[in-house]
Design an enzyme around this catalytic site. Structure first.
Site, PDB file in Angstrom:
ATOM      1  N   HIS A   1       0.789  -1.228   0.000  1.00 24.88           N
ATOM      2  CA  HIS A   1       0.000   0.000   0.000  1.00 24.88           C
ATOM      3  C   HIS A   1       0.815   1.269   0.000  1.00 24.88           C
ATOM      4  CE1 HIS A   1      -4.085  -1.575   0.513  1.00 24.88           C
ATOM      5  NE2 HIS A   1      -3.487  -2.581   1.121  1.00 24.88           N
TER       6      HIS A   1
ATOM      7  N   THR B   1      -8.406   6.546  -2.388  1.00 27.28           N
ATOM      8  CA  THR B   1      -9.763   6.053  -2.600  1.00 27.28           C
ATOM      9  C   THR B   1     -10.762   7.190  -2.414  1.00 27.28           C
ATOM     10  OG1 THR B   1      -9.769   5.315  -0.293  1.00 27.28           O
ATOM     11  CG2 THR B   1      -9.390   3.627  -1.986  1.00 27.28           C
TER      12      THR B   1
ATOM     13  N   LYS C   1     -14.465   8.139  -4.374  1.00 26.73           N
ATOM     14  CA  LYS C   1     -15.757   8.462  -3.760  1.00 26.73           C
ATOM     15  C   LYS C   1     -16.294   9.769  -4.337  1.00 26.73           C
ATOM     16  CE  LYS C   1     -13.825   6.617   0.536  1.00 26.73           C
ATOM     17  NZ  LYS C   1     -13.110   7.076   1.746  1.00 26.73           N
TER      18      LYS C   1
ATOM     19  N   LYS D   1       0.627  14.600   0.832  1.00 31.35           N
ATOM     20  CA  LYS D   1      -0.707  14.905   0.312  1.00 31.35           C
ATOM     21  C   LYS D   1      -0.861  16.405   0.027  1.00 31.35           C
ATOM     22  CE  LYS D   1      -3.036  10.953   2.568  1.00 31.35           C
ATOM     23  NZ  LYS D   1      -3.893  10.299   1.551  1.00 31.35           N
TER      24      LYS D   1
ATOM     25  N   LYS E   1      -8.826  14.141   3.849  1.00 31.50           N
ATOM     26  CA  LYS E   1      -7.970  12.948   3.886  1.00 31.50           C
ATOM     27  C   LYS E   1      -7.035  13.122   5.070  1.00 31.50           C
ATOM     28  CE  LYS E   1      -6.630  13.992  -0.351  1.00 31.50           C
ATOM     29  NZ  LYS E   1      -6.679  12.695  -1.008  1.00 31.50           N
ATOM     30  N   ARG E   2      -6.261  12.096   5.428  1.00 32.88           N
ATOM     31  CA  ARG E   2      -5.295  12.272   6.502  1.00 32.88           C
ATOM     32  C   ARG E   2      -4.337  13.410   6.181  1.00 32.88           C
ATOM     33  NH1 ARG E   2      -4.996   8.722  10.900  1.00 32.88           N
ATOM     34  NH2 ARG E   2      -3.420  10.238  11.508  1.00 32.88           N
TER      35      ARG E   2
HETATM   36  C1  PLP Z   1     -11.817   7.232   2.017  1.00 27.30           C
HETATM   37  C2  PLP Z   1     -11.334   7.748   3.298  1.00 27.30           C
HETATM   38  C3  PLP Z   1      -9.974   8.020   3.481  1.00 27.30           C
HETATM   39  C4  PLP Z   1      -8.959   7.860   2.368  1.00 27.30           C
HETATM   40  O1  PLP Z   1      -8.906   9.076   1.636  1.00 27.30           O
HETATM   41  P1  PLP Z   1      -7.709   9.388   0.632  1.00 27.30           P
HETATM   42  O2  PLP Z   1      -8.132  10.673   0.010  1.00 27.30           O
HETATM   43  O3  PLP Z   1      -7.679   8.275  -0.358  1.00 27.30           O
HETATM   44  O4  PLP Z   1      -6.480   9.503   1.424  1.00 27.30           O
HETATM   45  C5  PLP Z   1      -9.556   8.507   4.692  1.00 27.30           C
HETATM   46  N1  PLP Z   1     -10.424   8.729   5.711  1.00 27.30           N
HETATM   47  C6  PLP Z   1     -11.742   8.499   5.561  1.00 27.30           C
HETATM   48  C7  PLP Z   1     -12.648   8.787   6.708  1.00 27.30           C
HETATM   49  C8  PLP Z   1     -12.243   7.991   4.365  1.00 27.30           C
HETATM   50  O5  PLP Z   1     -13.551   7.753   4.244  1.00 27.30           O
END
Ligand code: PLP
Length: 749
Positions: A298, A591, A595, A489, A483-484
């Site tokens: 990952h 991911t 979404k 990022k 995101k984190r």
């Molecule tokens: C999908 C999701 C992530 C991952 O987000 P990325 O933009 O791919 O880093 C992190 N936290 C939550 C709560 C999510 O639903």
């Protein structure tokens, strides 16, 4: 599953005199009575998912939906005078940090919806990912007591199946808690809780305890071994009870999928049991393991690649250390006989220096090794696992990540789902590819879609007002980066880009600018100081911008607190532009990007991770791409000098200088520290993540999207094209690929 009987049960529940908590438990228990149909035949070949994280989110609505009674239940309880929305207060099950844990949850959902036998193994943390709030713009972390108010009616404690896990200094009891996953079949997520003594209980107390001390590292090793050994121990025991010691057939019934390296101790435990307990030779045991295990990588971030100090493993798991050393020698001998060059052997070795390389164990033992987006797999093959790829090319393949369309479309965007139902029928709900059948040129459809987006934005604004006390501009472009928080990022780059816009607006340079709201959501790891500094910086910018009456009707910034799955379900459908701006080559897949696409946001980002495939699927004209490409970065790094970059570009200099010129208070010195990270030697080079290199092009891309938004029909079409071309990013597609190419399992029904 019997929908009729479940409806009956729900109807029979009276609300009179009951607290919301009591009702929550009763409704959940009615649903739980449906999990009796879990198929449990030992003859079945099954896949087992080993993951140290599961970011399940709120289970209530999702489970009712999966059982086919969500709308009916809403109606039944509304008639009794109880609003099911009351349960939006139920705590998320946040037993994960972010993408990795959420992926595990999406995969369990998809496998179950499709009818594949997939069971998850993990840890039942007493406290999940910390809860975040801001005080003076700074992150405060609070323990996530996720069972506190509503309990956990979705799990069944199985004390009868508890198993002992042995460390040098203690024996721990692993007690399973089974959580049913509902769909076409019922699968199980089995989370182990550590019991036996106060020392033992610490093992399943916290998700990802700080591991910067030796104490912390030991605890982390204990966690990893704890759940891996409990899972492997149970499955091997069960197998032996039925089949005796004929382990050659073990891989016919079991596939162990390692979600990253956190469960690689499962490999060592498996070898230990087969050799030390059941008396197989090491060579035979390795052969069987090599047909049982699979590994998904990952990340290529060096700091996230696990390697454990051999001394620490020896101290608490002497037998396991012995097995790993044995595997080191065994694999080395194999390579030597195959005539493998010495430097390649070193790259692939189980022991590197004083450390066990968990990734190298995983690659050596696994029948298949996969990356999570096309570009990521290419990087694995060419760089990170280059030697292994040259030696064993047949092991490697790509499976691009996916997200479940049930939670991330049907549940969080009922309006868009109804829009599809009306135009396409229900077929898209089981096969997202049907969305392609929608004609994205029809003016009425585009208007209807735009109206849904407007509605979702209004709902989001109302929610943010209630949670954060900030009233969002109603007719603005909603741009989100959630995101984190991590340097790669590049939330910092977004912060600077906002300042670009801010100064231009102040100077009247953007007369046609469409009002824009920037929405941030992110938790920073407790010990990650620079990430926390970025949160403070963005909150400072929010204060400046939102408080400036010259611009605050056209530009607004909000950083929401405690971004989690449930917050994501609100933000994502209400977003126009999805920011995915990682430095090329650093985001394995992402991911969140998927979404957003599924909910009709355009992607504004870099050619990184799955963004590349998103743009391929929905078209370059429907997204906004900027920045250095993976292939260019090495060359750029040779000559790039951030000092020179700001000297040549005064706008760039101006926004960066806000870190140190007194624009913001910096009594803690955090902003100064961010400044140093850009200009002084950190990691390998100053501005390691090329924030200032990509920033001017980033600001341009934002302005391009902003200008395009003026034609709302054209913009709605870009959004709808994204939404209707998102089938590839469904985890249903990803799971089909795992099932066929990696696990070779069949559907149960
Ligand atoms: C999908 C999701 C992530 C991952 O987000 P990325 O933009 O791919 O880093 C992190 N936290 C939550 C709560 C999510 O639903």
């Amino acid at each position: 599953m019997n929908r009729e009987s479940l409806s009956e049960k729900l109807r029979a529940i009276s609300v009179a005199g009951k607290s919301a908590q009591e009702l929550y438990t009763e409704i959940s228990e009615a649903c739980m009575s449906e999990c009796g149909c879990a198929v449990r035949k030992l003859s079945e070949r099954r896949a087992y998912y080993f993951s140290i994280e599961y970011l399940m989110g709120r289970m209530f609505y999702n489970n009712l939906m999966a059982l086919g009674v969500l709308n009916e239940a809403r109606k039944i309880f509304a008639e009794k005078g109880f609003d099911l929305n009351r349960f939006e207060d139920v705590e998320d099950a946040a037993l994960g940090n972010g993408g990795l844990g959420r992926l595990a949850a999406c995969y369990l959902d998809s496998a179950t919806a499709l009818g594949y036998p997939l069971c998850g193994f993990g840890i039942r943390y007493r406290y999940g990912l910390f809860r975040q709030r801001f005080e003076n713009g700074r992150q405060i972390e609070e323990a996530d007591d996720w069972l506190k108010t509503w309990g956990d009616p979705w799990s069944v404690r199985r004390a009868d199946e508890a198993i002992g896990v042995t460390f040098a200094d203690m024996v721990v009891t692993a007690v399973p808690y089974d959580m049913p996953i509902f769909g076409k079949t019922v699968n199980t997520l089995r989370l182990f809780q550590a019991e036996g003594s106060p020392e033992a209980e610490k093992i399943s107390e916290y998700l990802y305890p700080a591991d910067d001390t030796e104490e912390g590292k030991l605890l982390r090793i204990r966690q990893e071994y704890f759940f891996s050994a409990a899972a492997v121990g149970q499955l091997v025991q069960r197998y032996v009870r039925k089949n005796g010691r004929q382990f050659e057939r073990f891989p016919d019934f079991h596939v162990f999928q390692l979600n990253d390296t956190h469960a690689v101790f499962a490999v060592a435990e498996f070898l230990r049991l087969l050799t030390n307990v059941y008396g197989l030779t090491f060579a035979r045991a390795v052969g069987i393991a090599q047909r049982t295990f699979r590994y998904t990588n990952h990340t290529i971030l060096p700091e996230a690649l696990e390697s454990w100090d051999m001394r620490l493993v020896e101290r608490i798991l002497p037998e396991i250390a012995q097995v790993l050393k044995g595997l080191h020698l065994y694999s080395k001998r194999k390579w030597e006989r195959g005539g493998c060059p010495a430097d390649e052997m070193r790259q692939m070795a189980v022991i590197r220096g004083k450390y066990f390389s968990m990734a190298n164990v995983a690659v050596y033992i696994s029948e298949k090794v996969n990356g999570v987006a096309a570009i990521h797999t290419k990087i694995l093959e060419e760089q990170l696992f280059g030697a292994a790829y040259r030696q064993m090319p047949e092991k490697f393949l790509n499976v691009t990540n996916g997200v479940t369309p049930r939670r991330w479309l049907m549940l969080c965007n009922e309006e868009l789902s109804a829009f599809y139902d009306k135009r396409l029928g229900y077929g898209w709900r089981t096969d997202l590819r049907a969305l392609r059948g929608l004609n994205c040129d029809d003016a009425d459809d585009l208007a209807a879609f735009a109206e849904i987006k407007r509605q979702k934005k209004a709902q989001l604004a109302a929610y943010i007002l209630s949670r954060e006390g900030v009233a969002l501009l109603p007719d603005a472009v909603y741009v989100a980066q959630v995101k984190r928080l991590h340097e790669y990022k590049r939330q910092l780059m977004t912060a600077f880009a906002i300042l670009y816009l801010y100064f231009d607006l102040k100077e009247g340079k953007l007369p046609d600018f469409t009002p824009t709201v920037f929405i941030f959501g992110a938790k920073a790891a407790g010990g990650y100081r620079r990430a926390k500094a970025v949160i403070k910086f963005i909150n400072d910018i929010a204060c400046l911008v939102n408080g400036d009456e010259e611009v605050n009707t056209r530009l607004q910034v909000v950083f929401v607190q405690n971004y989690d799955v449930s917050y994501a379900e609100k933000i994502i459908p209400g977003t126009d532009v999805s920011l995915q701006v990682s430095t090329a080559g650093f985001e394995a897949s992402g991911t969140g990007n998927m979404k957003f696409m599924m909910n009709g946001a355009v992607t504004l980002g870099t050619m990184d991770g799955a963004n590349i495939e998103i743009v391929e699927a929905s078209g370059g004209r429907n997204n906004y791409i900027f920045g250095a490409r993976v292939g260019e970065i090495e060359e750029i790094k040779k000559y790039y000098d951030p000092h020179e970059a700001v000297a040549r570009n005064l706008k760039l200099k101006r926004v960066v200088d806000t870190l140190t010129d007194g624009t913001f208070q910096d009594e803690g010195g955090e902003l100064k520290e961010i400044y140093s990270s850009l200009f002084e030697q950190t990691y390998n080079s100053p501005d390691h993540y090329l924030v200032l290199y990509d920033l001017p092009k980033y600001a341009e891309a934002l302005l391009r999207a902003n200008a395009d938004y003026r034609d709302q029909t054209v913009f709605a079409q870009k959004q709808l094209l994204n939404a209707t071309r998102s089938a590839f990013f469904s985890s249903d597609r990803a799971i089909e690929e795992y099932a066929k190419k990696i696990w070779k399992i069949e559907k149960l029904l």
